[in-house]
Each structure stands twice: as C-alpha cells, then as structure tokens.
Scaffold this active site. Structure first.
Site, PDB file in Angstrom:
ATOM      1  N   ARG A 116       0.825  -1.203   0.000  1.00  0.00           N
ATOM      2  CA  ARG A 116       0.000   0.000   0.000  1.00  0.00           C
ATOM      3  C   ARG A 116       0.863   1.257   0.000  1.00  0.00           C
ATOM      4  NH1 ARG A 116      -0.642   4.623   2.864  1.00  0.00           N
ATOM      5  NH2 ARG A 116      -0.345   3.464   4.811  1.00  0.00           N
ATOM      6  N   ASP A 117       1.525   1.535   1.102  1.00  0.00           N
ATOM      7  CA  ASP A 117       2.359   2.730   1.200  1.00  0.00           C
ATOM      8  C   ASP A 117       3.543   2.637   0.239  1.00  0.00           C
ATOM      9  OD1 ASP A 117       3.292   5.145   2.099  1.00  0.00           O
ATOM     10  OD2 ASP A 117       4.096   4.396   3.961  1.00  0.00           O
TER      11      ASP A 117
ATOM     12  N   HIS B 260       6.601   4.237  12.412  1.00  0.00           N
ATOM     13  CA  HIS B 260       6.601   4.254  10.950  1.00  0.00           C
ATOM     14  C   HIS B 260       7.602   5.320  10.493  1.00  0.00           C
ATOM     15  CE1 HIS B 260       4.206   3.797   7.072  1.00  0.00           C
ATOM     16  NE2 HIS B 260       4.984   4.849   6.815  1.00  0.00           N
TER      17      HIS B 260
ATOM     18  N   HIS C 286      10.431   6.972   7.855  1.00  0.00           N
ATOM     19  CA  HIS C 286      10.945   7.078   6.487  1.00  0.00           C
ATOM     20  C   HIS C 286      12.451   7.342   6.558  1.00  0.00           C
ATOM     21  CE1 HIS C 286       7.183   7.481   3.875  1.00  0.00           C
ATOM     22  NE2 HIS C 286       6.762   7.150   5.085  1.00  0.00           N
TER      23      HIS C 286
ATOM     24  N   CYS D 141       5.027   9.537  -0.071  1.00  0.00           N
ATOM     25  CA  CYS D 141       3.693  10.080   0.180  1.00  0.00           C
ATOM     26  C   CYS D 141       3.302  10.975  -0.986  1.00  0.00           C
ATOM     27  CB  CYS D 141       3.683  10.878   1.484  1.00  0.00           C
ATOM     28  SG  CYS D 141       2.094  11.678   1.811  1.00  0.00           S
TER      29      CYS D 141
ATOM     30  N   ASN E 138      10.170   4.196   2.809  1.00  0.00           N
ATOM     31  CA  ASN E 138      10.047   3.697   4.170  1.00  0.00           C
ATOM     32  C   ASN E 138      11.302   2.923   4.583  1.00  0.00           C
ATOM     33  OD1 ASN E 138       6.971   4.022   4.865  1.00  0.00           O
ATOM     34  ND2 ASN E 138       7.045   3.266   2.777  1.00  0.00           N
TER      35      ASN E 138
END
Length: 314
Positions: free
Chosen positions: A24-25, A218, A220, A251, A260
């Site tokens: 997803r991300d 989370h 980055h 993003c 990430n």
C-alpha cells in the site's frame, strides 16, 4: 547467503511484529500503474516469506491515488488470503469503509495528521474536522468486529510548517485513540526524526496514558535515520514496526517523503541482535528483487542491493 553474526542485544525485545506496508504505502506513489495481479502476487510472496501482517491496499478515492484504484480487484484476486485481522486496508472516510466492508476485510486503518497544513492537503479538512470524520468510521468498524489502526502523520516534522511541537502531536494522538483505535502508528512522514525526538515523543505519549504496547512506529529513511530511530523505539518497549519490502514508498502529498524503512534492513538488524521477526530473509530478498524487476528500477534497500546484486542493476 551471507547472514549477520548473531550477538544478542539484551536492550531489545526478544521478538517484534513487522507491520508490512509495501503493497500500500510502498506502491502508492509509483507513477506507472502496477497491475492488480502483480500487486496480489507481491502480497502472496511477502506472506510466504513469513510477513504475517500485511497492509494490502487503500479504499481511497481513485482521483487522489490512482495507483490504488484497483483495491477491490486486488482483494478479489487474493480471496481469503486478503481478509482477516492480519490484512488491514486503509480507509479515508465512511465511503471507503463501505467499500472495505463490501470486500469482506477484517481490519482497517485511518490516516490522520498532526498538522493543519497536511490535514488540509491530504484530507481537505482541518485536524478537528478530520477527527470528527473518523468518529463514525471507527464506531462502525468496531460494530462490524474489525480491528482498527490509527495513523498519525507528520509526527516529527512537516514540510510546510516545520518542527511540530511534541505536545501538539500527543494531543492529536490522544484524540484519535479516544475514538477507539486499537493501535496507533507514529508517522515520520518526511524522515526528519532523530533519536532524542523519538524518545521524547514516546515518553510524552506514555505520560498521556498511551502505552508502548499500543504503539507502532513508521519511519521514512529520507536522512538515513529510519533504522536508528527504530532501535530507540524498541529500547523504549515498542514491539510493532512498520516497514516496506525493498524500501519502497513515499507520500503523494509530501514530495520530500521518500522511502520507508526497508523490511530487509530491519530483518538483517534484528537477526544480528537476536530478535525474532518470523521472516525468512532469503525469501523476502527474492520477493523484493522480483518487485524491483516489475518496477524496472533498482531496489532502495541496502540489504537487497548487498545480497542480490541483480536487483541493483535490473
């Protein structure tokens, strides 16, 4: 395959849960649309490598994130493998929740912001308005026996507003958890967090009654700090870490948000420290090298590049 020498680190938890966000991300900011069957195969391969929790997709408006317009198709291709509490999907609002429920998912995540500017850019709402928008989403999700995660982005810095006061972040986190979220994910959306900042925020959340057992991190890797910040969080008692296979990610609403924390880099570090992840590193490397070929570019992960040189040149 080379593996790290194991020297157990008693300051770290004996095991952690990796919350895999690559599907997803990791893919949401790709300019070329990845076919639904490739996404489904990516998820299957990650699961076969031992990643138990995989965020599969997002039921966001396709105009916002075209890459994820095929959410229903991906879940249909996965069948039962794409459902259950270990296969969360992101839902931005009640409309997204309706689609998720129709697809038969077992877990959802909502995505809030610690700053007003990003809330406006990402959700077209103020922070207050976005929290009110999430209220019925969380309530209805729990009524349907779904597990709910709450993301808070821009916890450590915002590209428009600059430094974000810790107290401001804690307030938004507390309000989101008060809605009834089961887990909180602290997002370093543009990768500017440093070790002391991470420790201070976790301590402040604890003082507000949000313990580390309910928190995931989370990070980055924009400034190369994702792994070091993760270690700080683990030493504070956090045991859930978001990461992305191959280091994919970004993003769509923050151009400075690069990849990430790479799942392979995390697994390598944890293996060397004697921390159990449940992941077969060799299978995961094969998966990320395969995805790099699908995307037509090298993997950003240092461990993937080191151990599968082909992934650096395809």
């Amino acid at each position: 395959m080379r593996t790290p020498q194991v020297e157990a680190d008693p300051t770290l938890p004996p095991e952690i849960t990796i919350y895999e966000v690559g599907a997803r991300d990791g893919l949401q900011n790709e300019k070329s649309v990845v076919p639904a069957d490739v996404k489904a195969e990516f998820i299957r391969r990650m699961a076969a490598a031992g990643l138990s929790t995989i965020e599969t997709t997002s039921f966001v408006n396709p105009q916002w994130v075209p890459q994820l317009a095929d959410a229903s198709e991906v879940l249909e291709l996965l069948g039962d493998e794409g459902r259950g509490p270990k296969r969360p999907v992101l839902v931005p609002n009640e409309r997204g929740l309706d689609r998720a429920l129709e697809a038969g998912v077992g877990a959802v995540a909502i995505f809030g912001s610690a700053t007003e500017t990003f809330a406006r850019k990402n959700l077209n709402r103020t922070v207050d308005e976005s929290i009110e928008m999430f209220r019925p989403v969380v309530a209805r999700a729990h009524d349907a026996d779904l597990w709910v995660r709450g993301y808070v982005s821009m916890c450590f810095g915002d590209p428009w507003e600059g430094p974000v006061p810790v107290e401001q972040v804690v307030d938004v986190c507390a309000r989101l958890m008060d809605l009834g979220c089961d887990q909180l994910s602290l997002g370093d959306t543009i990768g500017v967090a440093t070790s002391g900042h991470v420790a201070r925020l976790l301590d402040a959340l604890g003082d507000r009654g949000i313990g580390v057992e309910r928190i995931g991190v989370h990070f980055h890797d924009t400034y190369g700090q994702a792994l070091s910040n993760t270690l700080v969080a683990l030493r504070r008692g956090v045991t859930v870490v978001d990461s992305s296979a191959g280091g994919l990610g970004g993003c769509p609403y923050a151009e400075s948000a690069t990849g990430n924390l790479a799942t392979e880099d995390l697994v390598w570090a944890m293996r060397g420290a004697g921390v159990e992840t449940g992941v077969d590193l060799e299978k995961l490397l094969e998966t990320s090298a395969w995805m790099a070929r699908q995307l037509g570019r090298p993997s950003p992960s240092a461990v993937v590049r080191a151990l599968t040189p082909a992934a650096s040149s395809d």
